[in-house]
Design a protein around this motif. Structure first.
Motif, mmCIF file in Angstrom:
data_model
loop_
_atom_site.group_PDB
_atom_site.id
_atom_site.type_symbol
_atom_site.label_atom_id
_atom_site.label_comp_id
_atom_site.label_asym_id
_atom_site.label_seq_id
_atom_site.Cartn_x
_atom_site.Cartn_y
_atom_site.Cartn_z
ATOM 1 N N PRO A 40 -4.944 55.722 -7.818
ATOM 2 C CA PRO A 40 -3.739 55.190 -7.992
ATOM 3 C C PRO A 40 -2.468 55.956 -7.094
ATOM 4 O O PRO A 40 -3.001 56.859 -6.720
ATOM 5 C CB PRO A 40 -3.166 55.457 -9.638
ATOM 6 N N ASP A 41 -1.784 55.133 -6.758
ATOM 7 C CA ASP A 41 -0.584 55.868 -5.783
ATOM 8 C C ASP A 41 -1.124 56.266 -4.443
ATOM 9 O O ASP A 41 -0.632 57.479 -3.870
ATOM 10 C CB ASP A 41 0.313 56.781 -6.402
ATOM 11 N N LEU A 42 -2.043 55.369 -3.978
ATOM 12 C CA LEU A 42 -2.575 55.939 -2.579
ATOM 13 C C LEU A 42 -1.559 55.511 -1.479
ATOM 14 O O LEU A 42 -0.984 54.554 -1.488
ATOM 15 C CB LEU A 42 -3.963 55.034 -2.398
ATOM 16 N N GLU A 43 -1.553 56.569 -0.593
ATOM 17 C CA GLU A 43 -0.411 56.316 0.484
ATOM 18 C C GLU A 43 -0.796 54.919 1.269
ATOM 19 O O GLU A 43 -1.936 54.570 1.606
ATOM 20 C CB GLU A 43 -0.648 57.475 1.423
ATOM 21 N N PRO A 44 0.338 54.230 1.698
ATOM 22 C CA PRO A 44 0.132 52.940 2.287
ATOM 23 C C PRO A 44 -0.760 52.982 3.608
ATOM 24 O O PRO A 44 -1.585 52.228 3.910
ATOM 25 C CB PRO A 44 1.557 52.391 2.601
ATOM 26 N N ARG A 47 -4.179 53.243 2.771
ATOM 27 C CA ARG A 47 -4.733 51.807 2.675
ATOM 28 C C ARG A 47 -5.153 51.022 3.779
ATOM 29 O O ARG A 47 -6.114 50.452 3.949
ATOM 30 C CB ARG A 47 -3.866 51.167 1.594
#
Length: 235
Positions: A40-44, A47
Protein backbone atom coordinates in the motif's frame (compact mmCIF):
# COMPACT_ATOMS: atom_id res chain seq x y z
CA UNK A 1 14.30 -21.24 -38.16
CA UNK A 2 16.19 -24.36 -37.09
CA UNK A 3 18.53 -22.28 -34.87
CA UNK A 4 15.56 -20.57 -33.23
CA UNK A 5 13.90 -23.92 -32.53
CA UNK A 6 17.08 -25.25 -30.91
CA UNK A 7 17.25 -22.13 -28.76
CA UNK A 8 13.60 -22.16 -27.64
CA UNK A 9 13.38 -25.88 -26.95
CA UNK A 10 14.97 -27.25 -23.78
CA UNK A 11 18.24 -29.00 -24.70
CA UNK A 12 21.95 -28.88 -23.88
CA UNK A 13 23.07 -26.21 -26.36
CA UNK A 14 24.55 -22.94 -25.08
CA UNK A 15 21.83 -20.87 -26.73
CA UNK A 16 19.10 -22.98 -25.19
CA UNK A 17 20.66 -22.78 -21.73
CA UNK A 18 21.06 -19.00 -22.00
CA UNK A 19 17.46 -18.62 -23.21
CA UNK A 20 16.17 -20.83 -20.40
CA UNK A 21 18.12 -18.86 -17.77
CA UNK A 22 16.90 -15.57 -19.26
CA UNK A 23 13.25 -16.66 -19.16
CA UNK A 24 13.62 -17.98 -15.62
CA UNK A 25 15.16 -14.68 -14.51
CA UNK A 26 12.23 -12.79 -16.02
CA UNK A 27 9.78 -15.10 -14.25
CA UNK A 28 11.37 -14.36 -10.88
CA UNK A 29 11.42 -10.62 -11.61
CA UNK A 30 7.74 -10.67 -12.63
CA UNK A 31 6.76 -12.46 -9.40
CA UNK A 32 8.73 -9.91 -7.36
CA UNK A 33 6.99 -7.06 -9.23
CA UNK A 34 3.60 -8.69 -8.62
CA UNK A 35 4.39 -8.85 -4.90
CA UNK A 36 5.75 -5.29 -4.66
CA UNK A 37 2.62 -3.89 -6.36
CA UNK A 38 0.54 -5.16 -3.43
CA UNK A 39 2.38 -2.80 -1.04
CA UNK A 40 0.00 0.00 0.00
CA UNK A 41 0.96 3.65 -0.54
CA UNK A 42 3.58 2.79 -3.14
CA UNK A 43 5.17 5.84 -4.73
CA UNK A 44 3.65 6.71 -8.16
CA UNK A 45 7.05 6.81 -9.90
CA UNK A 46 7.83 3.35 -8.46
CA UNK A 47 4.58 1.99 -9.89
CA UNK A 48 5.42 3.49 -13.27
CA UNK A 49 8.87 1.85 -13.20
CA UNK A 50 7.35 -1.50 -12.23
CA UNK A 51 4.79 -1.26 -15.03
CA UNK A 52 7.53 -0.55 -17.58
CA UNK A 53 9.58 -3.55 -16.46
CA UNK A 54 6.43 -5.68 -16.49
CA UNK A 55 5.67 -4.44 -20.02
CA UNK A 56 9.11 -5.59 -21.18
CA UNK A 57 8.59 -9.00 -19.56
CA UNK A 58 5.16 -9.40 -21.15
CA UNK A 59 6.59 -8.53 -24.59
CA UNK A 60 9.30 -11.19 -24.17
CA UNK A 61 6.76 -13.77 -22.97
CA UNK A 62 4.47 -12.90 -25.87
CA UNK A 63 7.27 -13.37 -28.40
CA UNK A 64 8.17 -16.67 -26.74
CA UNK A 65 4.52 -17.81 -26.86
CA UNK A 66 4.19 -16.92 -30.55
CA UNK A 67 7.49 -18.64 -31.35
CA UNK A 68 6.46 -21.83 -29.59
CA UNK A 69 3.17 -21.90 -31.49
CA UNK A 70 4.84 -21.26 -34.85
CA UNK A 71 7.56 -23.87 -34.21
CA UNK A 72 5.12 -26.51 -33.01
CA UNK A 73 4.20 -29.19 -35.54
CA UNK A 74 0.79 -29.64 -33.90
CA UNK A 75 -0.18 -26.08 -33.04
CA UNK A 76 -3.62 -26.73 -31.56
CA UNK A 77 -2.22 -29.49 -29.36
CA UNK A 78 0.38 -27.10 -27.98
CA UNK A 79 -2.13 -24.26 -27.45
CA UNK A 80 -4.38 -26.52 -25.36
CA UNK A 81 -1.52 -28.35 -23.63
CA UNK A 82 -0.57 -27.62 -20.02
CA UNK A 83 2.42 -25.44 -20.92
CA UNK A 84 0.50 -23.76 -23.73
CA UNK A 85 -2.23 -22.70 -21.29
CA UNK A 86 0.39 -21.59 -18.73
CA UNK A 87 2.16 -19.47 -21.36
CA UNK A 88 -1.15 -17.86 -22.29
CA UNK A 89 -2.13 -17.17 -18.67
CA UNK A 90 1.28 -15.55 -18.14
CA UNK A 91 0.47 -12.76 -20.61
CA UNK A 92 -3.34 -12.68 -20.69
CA UNK A 93 -3.89 -10.49 -17.56
CA UNK A 94 -1.75 -7.71 -19.02
CA UNK A 95 -3.69 -7.53 -22.28
CA UNK A 96 -7.03 -7.74 -20.46
CA UNK A 97 -6.04 -4.79 -18.29
CA UNK A 98 -5.22 -2.45 -21.19
CA UNK A 99 -7.46 0.59 -20.90
CA UNK A 100 -9.38 -0.93 -17.99
CA UNK A 101 -9.27 -0.10 -14.28
CA UNK A 102 -7.33 -2.94 -12.68
CA UNK A 103 -9.52 -2.78 -9.60
CA UNK A 104 -12.35 -4.26 -11.64
CA UNK A 105 -10.05 -7.01 -12.93
CA UNK A 106 -8.44 -8.22 -9.72
CA UNK A 107 -9.24 -11.84 -10.52
CA UNK A 108 -7.57 -11.56 -13.93
CA UNK A 109 -4.61 -9.73 -12.43
CA UNK A 110 -4.19 -12.61 -10.01
CA UNK A 111 -3.59 -14.90 -13.01
CA UNK A 112 -0.16 -13.27 -13.35
CA UNK A 113 1.03 -15.50 -10.54
CA UNK A 114 0.70 -18.43 -12.98
CA UNK A 115 3.95 -17.19 -14.53
CA UNK A 116 5.78 -19.14 -11.86
CA UNK A 117 4.44 -22.35 -13.43
CA UNK A 118 6.57 -21.58 -16.48
CA UNK A 119 9.53 -22.67 -14.36
CA UNK A 120 8.27 -26.25 -14.63
CA UNK A 121 9.43 -26.31 -18.26
CA UNK A 122 13.06 -25.75 -17.26
CA UNK A 123 13.43 -27.58 -13.94
CA UNK A 124 14.45 -31.24 -14.19
CA UNK A 125 13.39 -32.01 -10.63
CA UNK A 126 9.89 -30.74 -11.40
CA UNK A 127 9.88 -32.91 -14.55
CA UNK A 128 10.51 -35.95 -12.35
CA UNK A 129 7.71 -34.83 -10.03
CA UNK A 130 5.20 -34.36 -12.87
CA UNK A 131 6.13 -37.76 -14.33
CA UNK A 132 5.62 -39.29 -10.90
CA UNK A 133 2.20 -37.64 -10.58
CA UNK A 134 1.19 -38.93 -14.04
CA UNK A 135 2.36 -42.46 -13.26
CA UNK A 136 0.44 -42.49 -9.96
CA UNK A 137 -2.66 -40.63 -11.17
CA UNK A 138 -4.94 -43.66 -10.75
CA UNK A 139 -3.86 -44.14 -7.12
CA UNK A 140 -4.19 -40.41 -6.44
CA UNK A 141 -7.68 -40.28 -7.97
CA UNK A 142 -8.69 -43.30 -5.89
CA UNK A 143 -7.33 -41.61 -2.77
CA UNK A 144 -9.27 -38.40 -3.54
CA UNK A 145 -12.46 -40.40 -4.12
CA UNK A 146 -12.08 -42.31 -0.83
CA UNK A 147 -11.27 -39.06 1.01
CA UNK A 148 -14.44 -37.41 -0.30
CA UNK A 149 -16.49 -40.41 0.85
CA UNK A 150 -14.89 -40.27 4.32
CA UNK A 151 -15.49 -36.53 4.46
CA UNK A 152 -19.18 -36.99 3.72
CA UNK A 153 -19.41 -39.87 6.20
CA UNK A 154 -17.77 -37.68 8.86
CA UNK A 155 -20.17 -34.81 8.18
CA UNK A 156 -23.20 -37.11 8.46
CA UNK A 157 -21.88 -38.75 11.64
CA UNK A 158 -21.11 -35.54 13.51
CA UNK A 159 -24.45 -34.07 12.39
CA UNK A 160 -26.40 -36.85 14.11
CA UNK A 161 -24.24 -36.63 17.25
CA UNK A 162 -24.17 -32.84 17.62
CA UNK A 163 -27.24 -31.48 15.84
CA UNK A 164 -29.46 -31.32 18.91
CA UNK A 165 -26.71 -30.04 21.22
CA UNK A 166 -25.34 -27.39 18.80
CA UNK A 167 -27.97 -26.58 16.16
CA UNK A 168 -26.24 -23.27 15.37
CA UNK A 169 -23.06 -25.07 14.20
CA UNK A 170 -24.45 -28.40 12.97
CA UNK A 171 -27.76 -27.31 11.48
CA UNK A 172 -27.31 -29.56 8.43
CA UNK A 173 -24.91 -32.02 6.83
CA UNK A 174 -23.60 -29.20 4.64
CA UNK A 175 -22.73 -27.08 7.69
CA UNK A 176 -21.07 -30.14 9.23
CA UNK A 177 -18.78 -30.48 6.22
CA UNK A 178 -16.60 -27.63 7.52
CA UNK A 179 -15.98 -29.57 10.72
CA UNK A 180 -15.27 -32.71 8.66
CA UNK A 181 -12.68 -30.92 6.53
CA UNK A 182 -10.72 -29.35 9.41
CA UNK A 183 -10.87 -32.59 11.42
CA UNK A 184 -9.86 -35.01 8.67
CA UNK A 185 -6.98 -32.72 7.70
CA UNK A 186 -6.02 -32.54 11.43
CA UNK A 187 -6.02 -28.73 11.24
CA UNK A 188 -8.52 -28.30 14.06
CA UNK A 189 -9.16 -24.55 14.13
CA UNK A 190 -11.23 -24.97 17.27
CA UNK A 191 -14.10 -22.77 16.10
CA UNK A 192 -16.42 -25.80 15.83
CA UNK A 193 -15.98 -28.80 18.13
CA UNK A 194 -18.18 -31.55 19.65
CA UNK A 195 -19.51 -31.25 23.19
CA UNK A 196 -21.43 -34.54 23.49
CA UNK A 197 -19.78 -37.80 24.58
CA UNK A 198 -20.79 -39.54 21.35
CA UNK A 199 -19.49 -36.64 19.27
CA UNK A 200 -16.12 -36.65 21.05
CA UNK A 201 -15.66 -40.41 20.66
CA UNK A 202 -16.63 -40.11 16.99
CA UNK A 203 -14.15 -37.25 16.60
CA UNK A 204 -11.36 -39.39 18.09
CA UNK A 205 -11.81 -42.05 15.41
CA UNK A 206 -12.08 -39.43 12.66
CA UNK A 207 -8.80 -37.86 13.86
CA UNK A 208 -7.08 -41.25 13.72
CA UNK A 209 -8.36 -41.72 10.16
CA UNK A 210 -7.21 -38.19 9.33
CA UNK A 211 -3.64 -38.97 10.41
CA UNK A 212 -3.62 -41.89 7.96
CA UNK A 213 -5.10 -39.77 5.19
CA UNK A 214 -2.27 -37.25 5.53
CA UNK A 215 0.36 -40.00 5.17
CA UNK A 216 -1.14 -41.85 2.17
CA UNK A 217 -0.49 -39.29 -0.63
CA UNK A 218 3.07 -38.78 0.63
CA UNK A 219 3.73 -42.51 0.31
CA UNK A 220 2.12 -42.70 -3.15
CA UNK A 221 4.11 -39.76 -4.56
CA UNK A 222 7.42 -40.77 -2.94
CA UNK A 223 7.06 -44.28 -4.37
CA UNK A 224 6.33 -42.88 -7.83
CA UNK A 225 9.32 -40.51 -7.56
CA UNK A 226 11.59 -43.41 -6.61
CA UNK A 227 10.43 -45.40 -9.63
CA UNK A 228 10.95 -42.36 -11.88
CA UNK A 229 14.52 -41.89 -10.61
CA UNK A 230 15.23 -45.62 -11.02
CA UNK A 231 14.08 -45.48 -14.65
CA UNK A 232 16.36 -42.48 -15.21
CA UNK A 233 19.29 -44.41 -13.70
CA UNK A 234 18.64 -47.39 -15.96
CA UNK A 235 18.65 -45.14 -19.04
Amino acid sequence: MHHIKNMVEVNNTKRSKFFAMFIQLLIFISIIIFSIETIPDLEPHTRVLLRRVDLFIVIVFTIEYILRISLSKRKLKFIFSFFGIVDLLAILPFYLSIGVDLRSLRAFRFLSVFRILKLMRYNRAIHHFTRAIRSAKEEILLFIFVTLILMFFSAVGIYYFEHEAQPEYFSSVFDSLWWAVITLTTVGYGDVYPITIGGRVFTFFILMIGLGIIAIPTAIISSALTKSMDRKGEK
